[in-house]
Scaffold this motif. Structure first.
Motif, PDB file in Angstrom:
ATOM      1  N   LEU A   1       1.485  -5.989 -12.089  1.00 48.40           N
ATOM      2  CA  LEU A   1       0.556  -6.831 -11.339  1.00 48.40           C
ATOM      3  C   LEU A   1      -0.879  -6.575 -11.775  1.00 48.40           C
ATOM      4  CD1 LEU A   1       2.071  -6.442  -7.746  1.00 48.40           C
ATOM      5  CD2 LEU A   1       2.448  -8.305  -9.369  1.00 48.40           C
ATOM      6  N   ARG A   2      -1.609  -7.690 -11.914  1.00 42.97           N
ATOM      7  CA  ARG A   2      -3.038  -7.606 -12.215  1.00 42.97           C
ATOM      8  C   ARG A   2      -3.789  -8.372 -11.120  1.00 42.97           C
ATOM      9  NH1 ARG A   2      -3.709  -9.167 -18.454  1.00 42.97           N
ATOM     10  NH2 ARG A   2      -1.973 -10.596 -18.008  1.00 42.97           N
TER      11      ARG A   2
ATOM     12  N   THR B   1      -0.310  -1.779  -5.927  1.00 46.28           N
ATOM     13  CA  THR B   1       0.821  -1.365  -5.100  1.00 46.28           C
ATOM     14  C   THR B   1       0.531  -1.639  -3.632  1.00 46.28           C
ATOM     15  OG1 THR B   1      -0.019   0.894  -4.968  1.00 46.28           O
ATOM     16  CG2 THR B   1       1.546   0.421  -6.720  1.00 46.28           C
ATOM     17  N   SER B   2       1.390  -2.416  -3.012  1.00 44.37           N
ATOM     18  CA  SER B   2       1.222  -2.727  -1.602  1.00 44.37           C
ATOM     19  C   SER B   2       1.560  -1.510  -0.744  1.00 44.37           C
ATOM     20  CB  SER B   2       2.134  -3.888  -1.212  1.00 44.37           C
ATOM     21  OG  SER B   2       2.146  -4.079   0.188  1.00 44.37           O
ATOM     22  N   GLU B   3       0.886  -1.419   0.393  1.00 42.33           N
ATOM     23  CA  GLU B   3       1.138  -0.332   1.343  1.00 42.33           C
ATOM     24  C   GLU B   3       1.937  -0.819   2.547  1.00 42.33           C
ATOM     25  OE1 GLU B   3       0.469   2.637   0.565  1.00 42.33           O
ATOM     26  OE2 GLU B   3      -0.909   2.311  -1.126  1.00 42.33           O
ATOM     27  N   GLY B   4       2.419  -2.075   2.511  1.00 46.09           N
ATOM     28  CA  GLY B   4       3.209  -2.612   3.612  1.00 46.09           C
ATOM     29  C   GLY B   4       4.546  -3.133   3.109  1.00 46.09           C
ATOM     30  N   VAL B   5       5.557  -3.188   3.994  1.00 47.90           N
ATOM     31  CA  VAL B   5       6.871  -3.692   3.608  1.00 47.90           C
ATOM     32  C   VAL B   5       7.571  -4.218   4.856  1.00 47.90           C
ATOM     33  CG1 VAL B   5       8.182  -1.534   3.916  1.00 47.90           C
ATOM     34  CG2 VAL B   5       8.884  -3.185   2.145  1.00 47.90           C
ATOM     35  N   PHE B   6       8.498  -5.133   4.643  1.00 40.09           N
ATOM     36  CA  PHE B   6       9.257  -5.759   5.728  1.00 40.09           C
ATOM     37  C   PHE B   6      10.565  -4.999   5.938  1.00 40.09           C
ATOM     38  CE2 PHE B   6      12.281  -9.104   7.224  1.00 40.09           C
ATOM     39  CZ  PHE B   6      11.665  -9.384   8.440  1.00 40.09           C
ATOM     40  N   VAL B   7      10.933  -4.821   7.200  1.00 36.53           N
ATOM     41  CA  VAL B   7      12.211  -4.222   7.568  1.00 36.53           C
ATOM     42  C   VAL B   7      13.066  -5.309   8.213  1.00 36.53           C
ATOM     43  CG1 VAL B   7      13.388  -2.440   8.914  1.00 36.53           C
ATOM     44  CG2 VAL B   7      11.128  -1.982   7.936  1.00 36.53           C
ATOM     45  N   PHE B   8      14.159  -5.675   7.550  1.00 37.66           N
ATOM     46  CA  PHE B   8      15.052  -6.700   8.085  1.00 37.66           C
ATOM     47  C   PHE B   8      16.015  -6.050   9.061  1.00 37.66           C
ATOM     48  CE2 PHE B   8      19.183  -8.915   7.791  1.00 37.66           C
ATOM     49  CZ  PHE B   8      18.803 -10.123   8.367  1.00 37.66           C
TER      50      PHE B   8
ATOM     51  N   ARG C   1      -2.489 -10.997  -6.899  1.00 37.59           N
ATOM     52  CA  ARG C   1      -3.254 -10.460  -5.773  1.00 37.59           C
ATOM     53  C   ARG C   1      -2.450 -10.573  -4.477  1.00 37.59           C
ATOM     54  NH1 ARG C   1      -6.120  -6.783  -3.305  1.00 37.59           N
ATOM     55  NH2 ARG C   1      -7.792  -7.560  -1.954  1.00 37.59           N
ATOM     56  N   TYR C   2      -1.868 -11.731  -4.238  1.00 34.11           N
ATOM     57  CA  TYR C   2      -1.067 -11.898  -3.027  1.00 34.11           C
ATOM     58  C   TYR C   2       0.129 -10.943  -3.034  1.00 34.11           C
ATOM     59  CZ  TYR C   2      -3.704 -16.168  -1.962  1.00 34.11           C
ATOM     60  OH  TYR C   2      -4.698 -17.066  -1.661  1.00 34.11           O
ATOM     61  N   GLU C   3       0.793 -10.822  -4.174  1.00 31.01           N
ATOM     62  CA  GLU C   3       1.948  -9.931  -4.258  1.00 31.01           C
ATOM     63  C   GLU C   3       1.546  -8.477  -4.005  1.00 31.01           C
ATOM     64  OE1 GLU C   3       5.779  -8.420  -4.743  1.00 31.01           O
ATOM     65  OE2 GLU C   3       5.069 -10.458  -4.359  1.00 31.01           O
ATOM     66  N   SER C   4       0.356  -8.092  -4.475  1.00 25.81           N
ATOM     67  CA  SER C   4      -0.101  -6.713  -4.264  1.00 25.81           C
ATOM     68  C   SER C   4      -0.398  -6.419  -2.800  1.00 25.81           C
ATOM     69  CB  SER C   4      -1.362  -6.442  -5.100  1.00 25.81           C
ATOM     70  OG  SER C   4      -2.503  -7.070  -4.533  1.00 25.81           O
TER      71      SER C   4
END
Length: 612
Positions: free
Chosen positions: A180-181, A91-98, A189-192
């Protein structure tokens, strides 16, 4: 986007620990356990452990994080990251705000964001590209400023798996719903890490700076290396997981993007991990280090010997009379110096005399005259040319340009056999003349009315004589790869839809060569040009079917097999194939363009030398 700044003192960078940052950001939500209510949502809840957010389409409120990057151009917005993770590597801890306009936030701002969660597909859903999880329609509150950024995830050879992508599910090959694995697949990995702060250090450049202000690096120093510092694409299962595009969040008007060639080194880069349709995952650099010159030089092939015939191929990238004289001069210099003035030169992408202007013009004499004049001025011979003008708008390429294949030849070394009156729709055939295979039309086109050539360049066949010996040369420019799903597609394995047409084109050319060899078993035939496909592809298999042709690229060491660099992958698109009658030859791919930011063309030329 609405942005509010709370009236509280700026937090001093030196006095704030990461733990304090976490407390400041989460506030009353620090003990919340999951997205039971909109106000309890954290960034990793939005990202989830698949490529599609579990909250897609839903409103979220007061999502906390630290701004890690701002994009003031293109798809405007900013990234923010929760400095306290959930311990789940998927699970990623970052996200984009458009935001749609230049955001009123800066890196280091502590923010609370409310808005709608969505998945944005660059190129549209039909492109096959993956999506970017984002928050739009945002209401942003700046809580404080000057916070330390979350420590970057370092991308190096240990961070990303060798295996590139999982296989999609049985229904449609899609991987969006798969968990995701990140420890098993590079794309996972990149997606995570999507939207998170990442860093690279001392990485080699494997794709030169482009006109769009980006370059490619590899975080895997030993992954399929070329002899000149790149990364070679040698098979459909060798996607090269270490490739990563690097862009800059600083507009070039404020800080020029570095110029780099293959084999150079980039000292560092740090910023959010993003994704786009032109290469997949990328480092949107907030900070960009220096480029160290690797000393790469343009290659020069040796001159042909007196008894050797030199046949070369060069895609000159939509050449037309409207191009600057400097373009013609550089191409001419390449023909004279780098290619050592070959006896026969098959050119691809020669445009008509009005270039991309769609006015019905199909002749290309002005284009060829400027090029051959430039070659003379560069110290080369006065080349003659042969070609067949296409029907208007029937051969694909840039609209209005009417690109075609053309032969240049040095009349002091080789003669052209003019026979018949070949035109755009008349097929050349093969007959026996004094015991040798000869063409009914020279120059002539190979089966130009076959459906394989719809909206595509038709092969040009010519009969030459060198020291009295006949040689048949076929110049090609097969259909492009447009429409294929990318290596980073959300469908795995990706569909290569364009391959169907090239496969049929290869079968037509193969059949023509078989006709030649049926007349003269030891006929000297050279088939070359921009095949737009790899040496290991079904297209090449079809060209060589029955043993009537073999690809000369296999005469080279694996690390030298490439004529083009695409998204950091050095690969074969241009090929030279020879009939069994040409038993000994010297083949060279002359690396003068594809690895360099400053290019005469995006393709490297190739040359073969042999005694007919």
């Amino acid at each position: 986007m609405t942005t509010r700044h709370l009236s509280r003192p700026t937090v001093a960078l030196a006095a704030l620990t990461v733990a304090a940052v976490t407390s400041t950001l989460l506030g009353a939500n620090a003990s919340a356990s999951g997205p039971a209510a909109a106000t309890d949502v954290r960034i990793h809840d939005i990202q989830g452990d698949t490529r599609i957010s579990p909250l897609v389409g839903r409103q979220v409120s007061d999502v906390s994080g630290v701004v890690t990057g701002v994009r003031p151009y293109g798809s405007r917005g900013f990234w923010f990251q929760d400095p306290r993770g959930d311990g789940d590597p998927a699970t990623s801890e970052g996200v984009f705000v458009f935001t749609g306009s230049t955001p009123a936030v800066r890196p280091g701002d502590s923010v609370r964001v409310s808005g709608r969660v969505g998945e944005y597909y660059y190129g549209g859903t039909g492109s096959g590209n993956q999506s970017v999880t984002q928050i739009s329609g945002a209401d942003v509150t700046v809580v404080s400023s000057g916070l330390p950024l979350p420590a970057p995830e370092v991308l190096d050879e240990d961070a990303v798996p060798e295996r590139y992508a999982p296989r999609g599910d049985a229904a449609d090959g899609g991987i969006e719903e798969l968990r995701l694995r990140p420890g098993r697949y590079a794309l996972d990995r990149y997606e995570s890490l999507e939207g998170m702060n990442v860093r690279v250090d001392d990485v080699r450049v494997v794709g030169a700076t482009s006109p769009y202000h980006d370059l490619w690096v590899s975080i895997e120093p030993e992954q399929n290396p070329t002899a000149r510092g790149g990364t070679r694409y040698g098979g459909y299962d060798e996607q090269n997981s270490g490739r990563l595009k690097v862009t800059s969040l600083t507009p070039v008007s404020e800080r020029p993007f570095p110029t780099a060639d293959t084999g150079d080194r980039l000292s560092a880069g740090e910023g959010p991990l993003d994704y786009d349709q032109y290469g997949g995952y990328l480092l949107a650099a907030r900070e960009l280090g220096r480029v160290t010159d690797g000393g790469l030089l343009r290659e020069e092939t040796r001159p042909q010997r007196r008894h050797e015939l030199a046949v070369a191929s060069y895609n000159v990238e939509n050449l037309d009379p409207g191009d600057p004289q400097a373009t013609f001069d550089r191409l001419a210099e390449g023909v004279v110096r780098n290619l050592a003035t070959p006896d026969i030169l098959a050119l691809e992408e020669i445009q008509d005399d009005s270039g991309p202007t769609d006015d019905g013009t199909v002749t290309a004499d002005a284009t060829l005259r400027r090029l051959t004049d430039a070659i003379v001025a560069a110290g080369g011979p006065r080349y003659a040319w042969r070609g067949i003008a296409p029907q208007d708008k029937e051969d694909g390429g840039q609209p209005g340009g009417n690109i075609r294949n053309v032969f240049l030849f040095n009349p002091h070394r080789v003669s052209f056999v003019d026979r018949g009156e070949g035109d755009a729709t008349t097929a050349t055939g093969v007959f026996k003349r004094r015991g040798k295979a000869a063409l009914t039309h020279s120059p002539g086109r190979i089966d130009p009315l076959d459906a394989a050539w719809e909206d595509s360049r038709k092969p040009l066949a010519g009969e030459f004589r060198f020291r009295g010996r006949p040689v048949i040369v076929v110049a090609n420019h097969f259909a492009s790869k447009g429409g294929d799903q990318s290596l980073h597609s959300r469908f795995q394995p990706p569909t290569r839809s364009s391959e169907v047409q090239r496969l049929r084109q290869a079968e037509v050319v193969n059949s023509f060569v078989k006709d030649v060899l049926a007349v003269q078993r030891k006929a000297k035939v050279v088939v070359l040009g921009d095949i737009n496909d790899f040496e290991f592809s079904p297209t090449t298999e079809a060209l060589t079917d029955g043993g009537v042709l073999s690809s000369a690229v296999y005469a080279l060491a694996a690390e030298d097999r490439y004529t083009y660099v695409y998204q950091g992958n050095a690969q074969v698109l241009d090929q030279t194939l020879v009939s069994p009658g040409i038993r000994r030859y010297d083949y060279d791919i002359v690396h003068t363009n594809a690895e360099f930011a400053d290019q005469s063309s995006d393709h490297d030329p190739q040359v073969i030398r042999f005694r007919p």
